[in-house]
Design a protein around this motif. Sequence first.
Motif, PDB file in Angstrom:
ATOM      1  N   MET A 112      55.668  45.992  35.955  1.00  0.00           N
ATOM      2  CA  MET A 112      55.196  44.776  35.296  1.00  0.00           C
ATOM      3  C   MET A 112      55.391  43.526  36.138  1.00  0.00           C
ATOM      4  O   MET A 112      54.629  42.567  36.030  1.00  0.00           O
ATOM      5  N   GLU A 113      56.410  43.509  36.980  1.00  0.00           N
ATOM      6  CA  GLU A 113      56.692  42.311  37.780  1.00  0.00           C
ATOM      7  C   GLU A 113      55.693  42.130  38.920  1.00  0.00           C
ATOM      8  O   GLU A 113      55.569  41.058  39.485  1.00  0.00           O
ATOM      9  N   ARG A 114      54.945  43.150  39.218  1.00  0.00           N
ATOM     10  CA  ARG A 114      54.014  43.127  40.345  1.00  0.00           C
ATOM     11  C   ARG A 114      52.714  42.415  39.989  1.00  0.00           C
ATOM     12  O   ARG A 114      52.218  42.515  38.877  1.00  0.00           O
ATOM     13  N   ILE A 115      52.163  41.691  40.956  1.00  0.00           N
ATOM     14  CA  ILE A 115      50.847  41.067  40.790  1.00  0.00           C
ATOM     15  C   ILE A 115      49.836  41.949  41.523  1.00  0.00           C
ATOM     16  O   ILE A 115      50.009  42.247  42.705  1.00  0.00           O
ATOM     17  N   TRP A 116      48.805  42.367  40.802  1.00  0.00           N
ATOM     18  CA  TRP A 116      47.830  43.300  41.343  1.00  0.00           C
ATOM     19  C   TRP A 116      46.560  42.577  41.765  1.00  0.00           C
ATOM     20  O   TRP A 116      46.062  41.715  41.051  1.00  0.00           O
ATOM     21  N   GLU A 117      46.037  42.951  42.912  1.00  0.00           N
ATOM     22  CA  GLU A 117      44.744  42.420  43.342  1.00  0.00           C
ATOM     23  C   GLU A 117      43.677  43.312  42.731  1.00  0.00           C
ATOM     24  O   GLU A 117      43.731  44.541  42.842  1.00  0.00           O
ATOM     25  N   CYS A 118      42.704  42.698  42.052  1.00  0.00           N
ATOM     26  CA  CYS A 118      41.684  43.495  41.377  1.00  0.00           C
ATOM     27  C   CYS A 118      40.335  42.797  41.420  1.00  0.00           C
ATOM     28  O   CYS A 118      40.231  41.635  41.795  1.00  0.00           O
ATOM     29  N   THR A 119      39.313  43.533  41.024  1.00  0.00           N
ATOM     30  CA  THR A 119      37.950  43.019  40.953  1.00  0.00           C
ATOM     31  C   THR A 119      37.528  43.014  39.497  1.00  0.00           C
ATOM     32  O   THR A 119      37.611  44.038  38.820  1.00  0.00           O
ATOM     33  N   PHE A 120      37.088  41.864  39.009  1.00  0.00           N
ATOM     34  CA  PHE A 120      36.592  41.761  37.638  1.00  0.00           C
ATOM     35  C   PHE A 120      35.237  42.450  37.557  1.00  0.00           C
ATOM     36  O   PHE A 120      34.350  42.196  38.367  1.00  0.00           O
ATOM     37  N   LEU A 121      35.070  43.340  36.571  1.00  0.00           N
ATOM     38  CA  LEU A 121      33.815  44.072  36.415  1.00  0.00           C
ATOM     39  C   LEU A 121      32.935  43.490  35.317  1.00  0.00           C
ATOM     40  O   LEU A 121      31.781  43.159  35.543  1.00  0.00           O
ATOM     41  N   SER A 122      33.488  43.374  34.114  1.00  0.00           N
ATOM     42  CA  SER A 122      32.715  42.832  33.001  1.00  0.00           C
ATOM     43  C   SER A 122      33.652  42.562  31.828  1.00  0.00           C
ATOM     44  O   SER A 122      34.799  42.991  31.824  1.00  0.00           O
ATOM     45  N   TRP A 123      33.127  41.867  30.846  1.00  0.00           N
ATOM     46  CA  TRP A 123      33.911  41.574  29.647  1.00  0.00           C
ATOM     47  C   TRP A 123      33.842  42.733  28.675  1.00  0.00           C
ATOM     48  O   TRP A 123      32.788  43.315  28.465  1.00  0.00           O
ATOM     49  N   LYS A 124      34.973  43.033  28.066  1.00  0.00           N
ATOM     50  CA  LYS A 124      35.001  43.936  26.909  1.00  0.00           C
ATOM     51  C   LYS A 124      34.861  43.070  25.667  1.00  0.00           C
ATOM     52  O   LYS A 124      34.075  43.356  24.780  1.00  0.00           O
ATOM     53  N   SER A 125      35.653  41.989  25.618  1.00  0.00           N
ATOM     54  CA  SER A 125      35.567  41.004  24.549  1.00  0.00           C
ATOM     55  C   SER A 125      35.949  39.653  25.136  1.00  0.00           C
ATOM     56  O   SER A 125      37.125  39.374  25.354  1.00  0.00           O
ATOM     57  N   GLN A 126      34.947  38.866  25.420  1.00  0.00           N
ATOM     58  CA  GLN A 126      35.205  37.553  26.024  1.00  0.00           C
ATOM     59  C   GLN A 126      35.999  36.657  25.078  1.00  0.00           C
ATOM     60  O   GLN A 126      36.864  35.906  25.499  1.00  0.00           O
ATOM     61  N   VAL A 127      35.742  36.795  23.783  1.00  0.00           N
ATOM     62  CA  VAL A 127      36.448  36.007  22.773  1.00  0.00           C
ATOM     63  C   VAL A 127      37.958  36.249  22.844  1.00  0.00           C
ATOM     64  O   VAL A 127      38.758  35.342  22.698  1.00  0.00           O
ATOM     65  N   HIS A 128      38.341  37.518  23.066  1.00  0.00           N
ATOM     66  CA  HIS A 128      39.753  37.886  23.113  1.00  0.00           C
ATOM     67  C   HIS A 128      40.319  37.882  24.536  1.00  0.00           C
ATOM     68  O   HIS A 128      41.466  38.270  24.749  1.00  0.00           O
TER      69      HIS A 128
END
Length: 150
Positions: free
Chosen positions: A122-138
């Motif tokens: 949990m303490e680690r910061i992960w580099e990732c690529t955003f793909l799409s929204w599942k729920s933009q509202v949430h």
Amino acid sequence: YRMHYKPVIPNEGDISEIENEFSRSANLTKSFTRAVLDCSRPRSHASLGLPYYTQLSSPIRRFNDNLVHLQMKSVMRGEGVLFEAKALAELAEAAYFVEREIKQISQQCDQYWMAMYFRERMERIWECTFLSWKSQVHGMGYVQIDEVGL
């Protein structure tokens, strides 16, 4: 017969704005429709552009593929159909719900073990690529973490 309705492809301009190729593909994939099985009459397959289509993959993969194999072999041997359309539809429907439940259980197992993996880190910061929204509202979305193949 297995059919697919024509997919609703997103606007080319919207898709071309997505810089990451994997994200673009993930967003296009969401536009594909789920297969529909019809045992009573031939149905079209929009993505393949065919007037009718049935799936014959390995019979050890899907129960319904096994039914198609059995049905076709019986007809080709001159023995006639093994299952009338109604009986075949009932078998296929029952198999669909079992396969869907198995898939859901498998996904839940995968999600559990992914959660356990990330919980320990949990303490680690992960580099990732955003793909799409599942729920933009949430504020929930899909990401790809290349380092761990997820």
